[in-house]
Scaffold this active site. Structure first.
Site, PDB file in Angstrom:
ATOM      1  N   ASN A   1     -13.996  27.887 -23.323  1.00 52.76           N
ATOM      2  CA  ASN A   1     -14.706  26.787 -22.648  1.00 52.76           C
ATOM      3  C   ASN A   1     -14.559  26.856 -21.127  1.00 52.76           C
ATOM      4  O   ASN A   1     -13.473  27.129 -20.617  1.00 52.76           O
ATOM      5  CB  ASN A   1     -14.164  25.445 -23.140  1.00 52.76           C
ATOM      6  CG  ASN A   1     -14.394  25.257 -24.630  1.00 52.76           C
ATOM      7  OD1 ASN A   1     -15.405  25.715 -25.160  1.00 52.76           O
ATOM      8  ND2 ASN A   1     -13.455  24.602 -25.294  1.00 52.76           N
TER       9      ASN A   1
ATOM     10  N   SER B   1     -10.095  26.228 -27.812  1.00 52.68           N
ATOM     11  CA  SER B   1     -10.186  24.992 -28.572  1.00 52.68           C
ATOM     12  C   SER B   1      -9.040  24.967 -29.564  1.00 52.68           C
ATOM     13  O   SER B   1      -8.644  26.002 -30.086  1.00 52.68           O
ATOM     14  CB  SER B   1     -11.525  24.949 -29.311  1.00 52.68           C
ATOM     15  OG  SER B   1     -11.427  24.109 -30.451  1.00 52.68           O
TER      16      SER B   1
ATOM     17  N   TYR C   1      -9.822  -6.341  12.562  1.00 55.91           N
ATOM     18  CA  TYR C   1      -9.173  -5.860  11.346  1.00 55.91           C
ATOM     19  C   TYR C   1      -9.184  -6.924  10.247  1.00 55.91           C
ATOM     20  O   TYR C   1      -8.940  -8.096  10.503  1.00 55.91           O
ATOM     21  CB  TYR C   1      -7.717  -5.465  11.647  1.00 55.91           C
ATOM     22  CG  TYR C   1      -6.968  -5.001  10.409  1.00 55.91           C
ATOM     23  CD1 TYR C   1      -7.057  -3.688   9.979  1.00 55.91           C
ATOM     24  CD2 TYR C   1      -6.211  -5.896   9.645  1.00 55.91           C
ATOM     25  CE1 TYR C   1      -6.406  -3.263   8.825  1.00 55.91           C
ATOM     26  CE2 TYR C   1      -5.555  -5.482   8.500  1.00 55.91           C
ATOM     27  CZ  TYR C   1      -5.658  -4.163   8.089  1.00 55.91           C
ATOM     28  OH  TYR C   1      -5.018  -3.751   6.953  1.00 55.91           O
TER      29      TYR C   1
ATOM     30  N   LYS D   1      -8.059   3.753   2.001  1.00 51.67           N
ATOM     31  CA  LYS D   1      -7.248   4.966   1.871  1.00 51.67           C
ATOM     32  C   LYS D   1      -7.256   5.612   0.503  1.00 51.67           C
ATOM     33  O   LYS D   1      -7.440   6.827   0.381  1.00 51.67           O
ATOM     34  CB  LYS D   1      -5.810   4.657   2.283  1.00 51.67           C
ATOM     35  CG  LYS D   1      -5.644   4.600   3.783  1.00 51.67           C
ATOM     36  CD  LYS D   1      -4.282   4.081   4.153  1.00 51.67           C
ATOM     37  CE  LYS D   1      -4.350   3.043   5.246  1.00 51.67           C
ATOM     38  NZ  LYS D   1      -5.249   1.901   5.006  1.00 51.67           N
TER      39      LYS D   1
ATOM     40  N   THR E   1     -37.633  27.487 -12.323  1.00 52.58           N
ATOM     41  CA  THR E   1     -37.978  26.143 -11.863  1.00 52.58           C
ATOM     42  C   THR E   1     -38.165  25.352 -13.140  1.00 52.58           C
ATOM     43  O   THR E   1     -38.606  25.901 -14.151  1.00 52.58           O
ATOM     44  CB  THR E   1     -39.272  26.120 -11.017  1.00 52.58           C
ATOM     45  OG1 THR E   1     -40.348  26.595 -11.825  1.00 52.58           O
ATOM     46  CG2 THR E   1     -39.168  27.002  -9.772  1.00 52.58           C
ATOM     47  N   HIS E   2     -37.796  24.086 -13.123  1.00 50.73           N
ATOM     48  CA  HIS E   2     -37.816  23.252 -14.339  1.00 50.73           C
ATOM     49  C   HIS E   2     -36.949  23.865 -15.444  1.00 50.73           C
ATOM     50  O   HIS E   2     -37.166  23.584 -16.623  1.00 50.73           O
ATOM     51  CB  HIS E   2     -39.246  23.057 -14.874  1.00 50.73           C
ATOM     52  CG  HIS E   2     -40.238  22.701 -13.806  1.00 50.73           C
ATOM     53  ND1 HIS E   2     -40.565  21.398 -13.493  1.00 50.73           N
ATOM     54  CD2 HIS E   2     -40.959  23.482 -12.958  1.00 50.73           C
ATOM     55  CE1 HIS E   2     -41.458  21.395 -12.505  1.00 50.73           C
ATOM     56  NE2 HIS E   2     -41.706  22.653 -12.153  1.00 50.73           N
TER      57      HIS E   2
ATOM     58  N   GLN F   1      -7.486  -1.946   4.092  1.00 50.72           N
ATOM     59  CA  GLN F   1      -6.424  -1.168   3.460  1.00 50.72           C
ATOM     60  C   GLN F   1      -6.982  -0.377   2.262  1.00 50.72           C
ATOM     61  O   GLN F   1      -6.416   0.636   1.862  1.00 50.72           O
ATOM     62  CB  GLN F   1      -5.316  -2.117   2.997  1.00 50.72           C
ATOM     63  CG  GLN F   1      -4.145  -1.441   2.334  1.00 50.72           C
ATOM     64  CD  GLN F   1      -2.935  -2.358   2.256  1.00 50.72           C
ATOM     65  OE1 GLN F   1      -2.257  -2.560   3.258  1.00 50.72           O
ATOM     66  NE2 GLN F   1      -2.681  -2.925   1.091  1.00 50.72           N
TER      67      GLN F   1
ATOM     68  N   SER G   1       0.832  -1.218   0.000  1.00 51.20           N
ATOM     69  CA  SER G   1       0.000   0.000   0.000  1.00 51.20           C
ATOM     70  C   SER G   1       0.861   1.261   0.000  1.00 51.20           C
ATOM     71  O   SER G   1       0.352   2.375   0.030  1.00 51.20           O
ATOM     72  CB  SER G   1      -0.920   0.000   1.227  1.00 51.20           C
ATOM     73  OG  SER G   1      -0.169  -0.178   2.412  1.00 51.20           O
TER      74      SER G   1
ATOM     75  N   ASN H   1      -2.362  -2.431  13.326  1.00 50.89           N
ATOM     76  CA  ASN H   1      -3.810  -2.216  13.252  1.00 50.89           C
ATOM     77  C   ASN H   1      -4.247  -0.943  13.970  1.00 50.89           C
ATOM     78  O   ASN H   1      -5.030  -0.155  13.448  1.00 50.89           O
ATOM     79  CB  ASN H   1      -4.558  -3.435  13.795  1.00 50.89           C
ATOM     80  CG  ASN H   1      -4.279  -4.675  12.965  1.00 50.89           C
ATOM     81  OD1 ASN H   1      -3.724  -4.572  11.867  1.00 50.89           O
ATOM     82  ND2 ASN H   1      -4.640  -5.839  13.483  1.00 50.89           N
TER      83      ASN H   1
END
Ligand code: ARG
Length: 463
Positions: free
Chosen positions: A286, A278, A318, A326, A156-157, A323, A24, A111
């Protein structure tokens, strides 16, 4: 050669793929600061309790400082064979100070060590996000104050609904960010207990002082149950829930920025600092940052789902599955932090086209509700009847291709003879927003007061 940390009963090395799936270090190296801090606190406690000698604790402390300096200076060599940050640090400590290093792991296990390190890491991330949320709120509230009277359409909508002020719209996001901060603060409170000393799962036979290590690491108290302490990851889940909701909020605003900067709408402009061009279409500008904030919410929400799934089937205590807590969480918290920085930057960068906003606010018969309210207030109509009459007037206006305010009085009176000239006063967008003084409403006076209240609160550091 088998692993020097746990290889006693092993005669040969793991398969390459075993080492690969097991290691890890590529992501948990980010725990180095927390790992060193927790080890220093542990060593000092062991010495104070007479479990190791003061000289050994001293050597360990100085050695850990040297390890930290190597990592921060970029000279530390991380080894995948040593699996994780805990064994990488301890192994280097042994190379630096010799046999005393071997006493550091007394009365602890990886642990409780990883549970402690990760709580510290998540706590630091929460603190960072909290201060970024404050900065984001401040940028929003300052812009809201400057635009307390800037009129735009409310939707709204995604259909024009009623005129609102731009400041009011921005303050809506200040409120969301305030609740986000509340959720992070709440998660932090429950997170702030120290697992160190829970050892592998059952506690330890050594006379340790868990309150001392908890204090040294600025936890509120030690955790109460060793099995729970080494196997719970709900502190990550709560934080990711808060992060998922916060990034969903950012994503909604980012979506509005994308819509509003489109030439089809044109409410906002972002400068060169927050747009890209672009490679083929020279005219393009953009809003990539807003699009990426919108997209990054996918990772954050995904990390929450992924960890819930990892955890849901695990018996106590554990399991190595944990692991996997993370990588996703670290990625999600970094993504949220970057998104907050980008959104704060865009809020400070954006220029509203107030003329366009104002014009759009008047379109789509946006003051129809004001007309209906006038019929209720002046002609004493029941609201339902007023709604119906207004609907018919909108139909007439629509057919004539005119806004409500441009409709001649005789056209209004053809639908409702009691309507008088006075009705025109309520048909302007200025009157519409100005009249919405109810608590929480969009009237410029309300917005100005609310923005000032927020700036005052944010300035004073109160939540
Ligand atoms: N790297 C491990 C993790 O992140 C540390 C704990 C390992 N404990 C163990 N018993 N193998 O979960």
């Amino acid at each position: 050669m088998s692993n020097t940390m746990w290889g006693g009963r092993f005669a040969s090395e793991p398969a390459a793929v075993m080492a690969e799936i097991n290691a890890s270090i590529d992501f948990d190296r980010r725990l180095y600061r927390q790992d060193v801090a927790a080890s220093k606190a542990h060593a000092q406690m062991l010495a104070k309790q007479g479990i190791i000698s003061a000289e050994d604790a001293d050597q360990i402390g100085h050695g850990l400082d040297a390890v930290l300096a190597e990592i921060e200076g970029g000279t530390f060599e991380f080894s995948r064979a040593l699996e994780d940050i805990h064994m990488n640090v301890e192994s280097r400590l042994k190379a630096l100070i010799g046999s005393a290093a071997g006493r550091l792991h007394t009365a602890r296990s990886r642990n409780d060590q990883v549970a402690t390190d990760f709580r510290l890491y998540v706590r630091d991330a929460i603190d960072e996000i909290e201060s970024q949320l404050v900065g984001y709120q401040r940028a929003l509230a300052e812009t809201a104050l400057a635009h307390a009277g800037t009129i735009m359409p409310g939707f709204t909508h995604l259909q024009t609904a009623q005129p609102v002020t731009f400041g009011h719209h921005l303050l809506a996001y200040v409120e969301m960010a305030a609740r986000d901060r509340g959720r992070f603060a709440d998660a932090r409170k429950r997170l702030n207990e120290c697992p160190l000393g829970s050892a592998a799962l059952a506690g330890t036979s050594f006379p340790i002082d868990r309150a001392m290590t908890a204090r040294a690491l600025r936890f509120d108290r030690p955790t109460a149950n060793s099995l729970d302490a080494v196997s719970d990851r709900d502190f990550v889940l709560e934080t990711l829930s808060a992060a998922a909701i916060a990034s969903m909020h950012l994503s909604r605003f980012a979506e509005e920025i994308v819509i509003w900067t489109s030439p089809l709408v044109g409410f906002l402009k972002l400068s060169d600092a927050f747009t890209t061009g672009s490679s083929i279409m020279p005219q393009k500008r953009n809003p990539d940052a807003a699009e990426l904030v919108r997209a990054k919410s996918g990772r954050v929400i995904g990390a929450l789902g992924a960890l819930l799934i990892v955890m849901k089937g695990l018996p106590l205590a554990y399991q190595k599955d944990m692991q996997e807590d993370k990588e996703g969480a670290m990625d999600a918290l970094s993504a949220l932090s970057l998104s907050l920085a980008a959104m704060t930057g865009m809020v400070r960068d954006m220029t509203p086209d107030t003329a366009k906003m104002h014009a759009a606010a008047g379109q789509g018969f946006s003051t129809a509700t004001d007309l209906a309210d006038w019929l209720v207030r002046v002609l004493k109509m029941p609201f339902r009847d007023a709604h119906h009459v207004t609907g018919r007037i909108v139909q007439v206006a629509d057919k004539a291709g005119l806004d409500l305010a441009a409709l001649p009085l005789d056209a209004l009176q053809a639908v409702e003879p009691r309507i008088t000239e006075a009705v025109y006063q309520v048909l302007s967008v200025e009157n519409s927003v100005g009249s919405r003084k109810s608590l929480g409403g969009t009237a410029p006076g309300n917005v100005e007061a609310q923005a000032k209240l927020w700036l005052d609160r944010l300035g004073s550091g109160r939540p």
